[in-house]
Structure formats: C-alpha cells, structure tokens
Design a protein around this motif. Structure first.
Motif, mmCIF file in Angstrom:
data_model
loop_
_atom_site.group_PDB
_atom_site.id
_atom_site.type_symbol
_atom_site.label_atom_id
_atom_site.label_comp_id
_atom_site.label_asym_id
_atom_site.label_seq_id
_atom_site.Cartn_x
_atom_site.Cartn_y
_atom_site.Cartn_z
ATOM 1 N N GLN A 131 2.565 -20.764 -15.574
ATOM 2 C CA GLN A 131 3.665 -20.810 -16.595
ATOM 3 C C GLN A 131 3.007 -20.948 -17.942
ATOM 4 O O GLN A 131 3.598 -20.447 -18.922
ATOM 5 C CB GLN A 131 4.518 -22.145 -16.066
ATOM 6 N N ALA A 132 1.937 -21.501 -17.938
ATOM 7 C CA ALA A 132 1.120 -21.718 -19.168
ATOM 8 C C ALA A 132 0.656 -20.437 -19.753
ATOM 9 O O ALA A 132 0.508 -19.889 -20.878
ATOM 10 C CB ALA A 132 0.260 -22.654 -19.206
ATOM 11 N N LEU A 133 0.162 -19.535 -18.583
ATOM 12 C CA LEU A 133 -0.312 -18.244 -19.159
ATOM 13 C C LEU A 133 0.754 -17.321 -19.643
ATOM 14 O O LEU A 133 0.554 -16.307 -20.380
ATOM 15 C CB LEU A 133 -0.930 -17.815 -17.783
ATOM 16 N N GLY A 134 2.078 -17.669 -19.253
ATOM 17 C CA GLY A 134 3.073 -16.732 -19.848
ATOM 18 C C GLY A 134 3.712 -17.041 -20.800
ATOM 19 O O GLY A 134 4.594 -16.644 -21.497
ATOM 20 N N SER A 135 3.481 -18.284 -21.566
ATOM 21 C CA SER A 135 4.184 -18.776 -22.525
ATOM 22 C C SER A 135 4.006 -18.054 -23.874
ATOM 23 O O SER A 135 5.137 -17.754 -24.583
ATOM 24 C CB SER A 135 3.762 -20.214 -22.876
ATOM 25 N N MET A 136 2.763 -17.520 -23.930
ATOM 26 C CA MET A 136 2.744 -16.816 -25.307
ATOM 27 C C MET A 136 3.270 -15.384 -25.063
ATOM 28 O O MET A 136 4.081 -14.824 -25.945
ATOM 29 C CB MET A 136 1.312 -16.242 -25.490
ATOM 30 N N HIS A 137 3.342 -14.758 -23.800
ATOM 31 C CA HIS A 137 4.139 -13.534 -23.592
ATOM 32 C C HIS A 137 5.526 -13.685 -23.872
ATOM 33 O O HIS A 137 6.345 -12.790 -24.400
ATOM 34 C CB HIS A 137 3.711 -13.087 -22.331
ATOM 35 N N ASN A 140 18.956 -13.027 -20.400
ATOM 36 C CA ASN A 140 18.469 -14.160 -19.440
ATOM 37 C C ASN A 140 17.364 -13.919 -18.509
ATOM 38 O O ASN A 140 17.273 -14.520 -17.513
ATOM 39 C CB ASN A 140 19.816 -14.838 -18.661
ATOM 40 N N HIS A 141 16.636 -12.903 -18.872
ATOM 41 C CA HIS A 141 15.598 -12.517 -18.015
ATOM 42 C C HIS A 141 14.439 -12.076 -18.590
ATOM 43 O O HIS A 141 14.410 -11.149 -19.591
ATOM 44 C CB HIS A 141 16.129 -11.300 -17.127
ATOM 45 N N GLN A 142 13.252 -12.708 -18.341
ATOM 46 C CA GLN A 142 11.780 -12.482 -19.201
ATOM 47 C C GLN A 142 10.627 -12.283 -17.802
ATOM 48 O O GLN A 142 10.778 -13.006 -16.971
ATOM 49 C CB GLN A 142 11.425 -13.537 -19.990
ATOM 50 N N THR A 143 9.856 -11.334 -18.250
ATOM 51 C CA THR A 143 8.830 -11.006 -16.954
ATOM 52 C C THR A 143 7.375 -10.858 -17.901
ATOM 53 O O THR A 143 7.740 -10.563 -18.884
ATOM 54 C CB THR A 143 9.015 -9.933 -16.219
ATOM 55 N N TYR A 144 6.568 -11.325 -17.084
ATOM 56 C CA TYR A 144 5.074 -10.801 -17.635
ATOM 57 C C TYR A 144 4.257 -10.656 -16.487
ATOM 58 O O TYR A 144 4.524 -11.288 -15.326
ATOM 59 C CB TYR A 144 4.593 -11.831 -18.620
ATOM 60 N N THR A 145 3.204 -9.729 -16.651
ATOM 61 C CA THR A 145 2.335 -9.388 -15.441
ATOM 62 C C THR A 145 0.986 -10.188 -15.873
ATOM 63 O O THR A 145 0.357 -10.367 -16.885
ATOM 64 C CB THR A 145 2.114 -7.880 -15.406
ATOM 65 N N LEU A 146 0.160 -10.492 -14.655
ATOM 66 C CA LEU A 146 -1.097 -11.325 -14.587
ATOM 67 C C LEU A 146 -2.230 -10.448 -13.733
ATOM 68 O O LEU A 146 -1.504 -10.180 -12.636
ATOM 69 C CB LEU A 146 -1.044 -12.838 -14.461
ATOM 70 N N HIS A 147 -3.244 -9.897 -14.355
ATOM 71 C CA HIS A 147 -4.186 -9.570 -13.391
ATOM 72 C C HIS A 147 -5.270 -10.726 -12.930
ATOM 73 O O HIS A 147 -5.136 -11.642 -13.376
ATOM 74 C CB HIS A 147 -4.870 -8.437 -14.366
ATOM 75 N N ASP A 148 -5.709 -10.272 -11.679
ATOM 76 C CA ASP A 148 -6.753 -11.256 -11.267
ATOM 77 C C ASP A 148 -7.705 -11.691 -12.299
ATOM 78 O O ASP A 148 -8.120 -13.095 -12.304
ATOM 79 C CB ASP A 148 -7.465 -10.628 -10.096
ATOM 80 N N ARG A 149 -8.279 -10.862 -13.201
ATOM 81 C CA ARG A 149 -9.268 -11.061 -14.209
ATOM 82 C C ARG A 149 -8.764 -12.064 -15.225
ATOM 83 O O ARG A 149 -9.378 -12.716 -15.895
ATOM 84 C CB ARG A 149 -9.652 -9.860 -14.647
ATOM 85 N N ASP A 150 -7.476 -12.173 -15.288
ATOM 86 C CA ASP A 150 -6.731 -12.926 -16.363
ATOM 87 C C ASP A 150 -7.109 -14.507 -16.274
ATOM 88 O O ASP A 150 -7.306 -15.007 -17.200
ATOM 89 C CB ASP A 150 -5.274 -12.831 -16.331
ATOM 90 N N HIS A 151 -7.041 -15.079 -15.223
ATOM 91 C CA HIS A 151 -7.451 -16.423 -14.610
ATOM 92 C C HIS A 151 -7.760 -16.581 -13.344
ATOM 93 O O HIS A 151 -7.428 -16.009 -12.299
ATOM 94 C CB HIS A 151 -6.058 -17.262 -15.134
ATOM 95 N N PRO A 152 -8.671 -17.512 -13.025
ATOM 96 C CA PRO A 152 -8.974 -17.869 -11.895
ATOM 97 C C PRO A 152 -7.966 -18.196 -10.649
ATOM 98 O O PRO A 152 -7.950 -17.711 -9.676
ATOM 99 C CB PRO A 152 -10.052 -19.064 -11.785
ATOM 100 N N VAL A 153 -6.775 -18.805 -11.386
ATOM 101 C CA VAL A 153 -5.677 -19.177 -10.491
ATOM 102 C C VAL A 153 -4.973 -17.885 -9.924
ATOM 103 O O VAL A 153 -4.388 -17.834 -8.736
ATOM 104 C CB VAL A 153 -4.673 -20.201 -11.310
ATOM 105 N N VAL A 154 -4.904 -16.992 -10.781
ATOM 106 C CA VAL A 154 -4.260 -15.478 -10.154
ATOM 107 C C VAL A 154 -5.047 -14.881 -9.070
ATOM 108 O O VAL A 154 -4.743 -14.420 -8.154
ATOM 109 C CB VAL A 154 -4.185 -14.422 -11.410
ATOM 110 N N GLU A 155 -6.441 -14.878 -9.342
ATOM 111 C CA GLU A 155 -7.539 -14.269 -8.338
ATOM 112 C C GLU A 155 -7.201 -15.138 -6.950
ATOM 113 O O GLU A 155 -7.196 -14.773 -5.771
ATOM 114 C CB GLU A 155 -8.927 -14.268 -8.825
ATOM 115 N N ARG A 156 -7.095 -16.545 -7.032
ATOM 116 C CA ARG A 156 -6.975 -17.423 -6.152
ATOM 117 C C ARG A 156 -5.717 -17.159 -5.334
ATOM 118 O O ARG A 156 -5.771 -17.224 -3.785
ATOM 119 C CB ARG A 156 -7.120 -19.029 -6.426
#
Length: 290
Positions: free
Chosen positions: A109-115, A133-149
């Motif tokens: 959630q913190a990674l998407g706050s700026m998006h 009432n709908h917002q989305t954003y995408t995260l790649h594995d390289r964006d943060h270790p939690v995504v890769e995990r």
C-alpha cells in the motif's frame, strides 16, 4: 432492499396466476378453484443475488467433495505448509489462507500511495488508472523486495513459473465499486499480440489485502462460488481448459462494495514456461468428426 424483493415476488406471483388462468381458459379447461386451496409457484431469482449477499448454501453433494489440506510440496513448505481450501474441483478454484502478512500488505500500500495521488484518467492498463471509485497501479519485482518475495511464494505454492507472468497489479476500490462479468483468459486481438511471447493467461492469483464486511465478494456465477474478501488470503484459479482454450465457466464478477474501501492485488500467470508444469491431457483433446 428486502422490501423491493418482496414487492417483486408479489408481482411475479400475480402475473404467474393470471397467466395460468388465461392458459386454462384458452385450452378449454374448467377453472374451478377453491378459495382455501394453495398453489406452489416456483420463482427463479437472479443468480447473482444470493452469491453477492453471501447467503448461498451449496448442496451437500457439492460440499461433500470439497476439502482442506496442508500442502507440503517442497522443502520450504515443510517449514511453513500452505493452508489450502478447495472451493471447486473442476474447474479448480482454491483459497490459500495466510498467504500475505500484514507487514507485506502495508508495504504494498505504501508503494502505491504516490501512484494513487498522481493518477489520472487513462485507458492504458499498464499505467495508474483512476475512475470514480477505482484506482490501480502495477509493481515489478525489481521495484521492491516484497514484490519479488510474493512472486517467489506464488511459484512455491502453485508449482507454476512466473518468468512470463505479468506485473503485480494492486487495486484500490471505494464504496460502490463493482465489476461485471470478466474472463482473465485472453480474448482480445490486441492482448494476443501484446503477449504473443508469453502465451495465454493460464492462471490467476488474487490477493485480498483488507477485510470487507459488506459486499465486495468475488463470485463465479456458473460455478456458484462466492469468495468473501479476507485479509491475507489469496484465491487461485485456472483460466484455461486442458486443451488450452479459454474456459467460459471461469467468468467472474465483483459485487458492489458497501464498505468504505477495499484493497486487492492480482498476478496473472502465462502459459510460456509452464508447458511441462501444466500438461494437456490427451483425453481432453477435441474429438475429430468422422
């Protein structure tokens, strides 16, 4: 809403009664009824209604074939086995309980706050999208270790490769948000061209990142399956038949959200790289016409 349903039932019963009377008159059947006689009228309600309200109870014949288990398929699972709950056997739909931890959810959630703050109207699903009432954003594995995990965890729990999977899409909904019938399997020419290197969307992993008490169910009307959002749980299903064709039974909808907000995330797994992990069974091949 209950008053509206009751009114609808009364109207349908009245129309059914008039139709039966007219039919009997046209067929020359004597219409002699006793005032104290009761007639049973069968009314088929909208199949979405009981699923979205969470009141649908599957028949015993279906429930008796479903079960839960601890999945231990590798060395990592021996230490932390997966808690799996089957919701449908064929096509396969299951829940992985306690899949995402609270700390990981907070980080996503913190990674998407700026998006979310910068999002604007857009039709490109690869960019942050904002509707009423709908917002989305995408995260790649390289964006943060939690995504890769999370990606590695999906591979361990499902046995599938995510080498050609799409980026993790995080979805934020506010009250009133809903989604009509959708099928994750590729059915548009532009998507087929975009993912020509990766193949079709073999499977879907849907993460629930917040609890929802009212509405927001993910439902499969053809399977009569309803999934209540539960924080930390992940839903998994296959989008394709064994023949590689899109399975129309896997069309799903998202019921209107009645809570203030809802967080989910989705990972779409493609066929490329999973040819030897999700085999096509010979008996599933189309029958040739003689």
């Amino acid at each position: 809403m209950d008053q509206k349903i009751q009114c609808l039932l009364v109207i349908v019963v009245a129309v059914a009664g008039i139709g039966a009377k007219d039919s009997a008159t046209r067929n020359g059947v004597a219409n002699e009824t006793n005032g104290d006689e009761e007639r049973v009228v069968t009314i088929r309600m909208d199949p979405y209604m009981d699923l979205c309200r969470g009141v649908y109870v599957p028949p015993p014949s279906v429930v008796s074939s479903l079960f839960c288990w601890y999945d231990v398929r590798n060395a990592h699972s021996v230490i932390s086995p997966s808690k799996v709950e089957a919701l449908s056997n064929d096509p396969f739909v299951a829940l992985f309980h306690e899949f995402v931890h609270d700390g990981e959810i907070a980080q996503l959630q913190a990674l998407g706050s700026m998006h979310i703050m910068q999002s604007g109207a857009s039709n490109d699903s690869w960019l942050p999208v904002f509707y009423e009432n709908h917002q989305t954003y995408t995260l790649h594995d390289r964006d943060h270790p939690v995504v890769e995990r999370l990606t590695k965890r999906i591979e361990r729990r499902t046995g599938l490769s995510c080498d050609t999977a799409e980026d993790l899409k995080v979805i934020y909904n506010e009250v009133g948000a809903f989604k009509t019938a959708a099928l994750d399997a590729i059915h548009k020419k532009e998507d087929a061209k975009r993912f020509a290197y990766a193949g079709d969307r073999l499977a879907t992993m849907l993460f629930f990142l917040s609890d929802v008490t009212n509405g927001g169910y993910t439902i499969f009307p053809k399977l009569r399956v309803a999934i209540r959002p539960q924080k930390g749980t992940a839903a998994f299903w296959y989008n394709l038949k064994d023949t590689g064709e899109g399975n129309v039974q896997m069309k799903y909808s998202i019921c209107p959200l009645q809570d203030d907000q809802k967080w989910t995330a989705k990972k779409l797994i493609h066929t490329r790289g999973n040819e030897l992990r999700q085999l096509c069974r010979p008996e599933s091949a189309p029958k040739s016409e003689k």
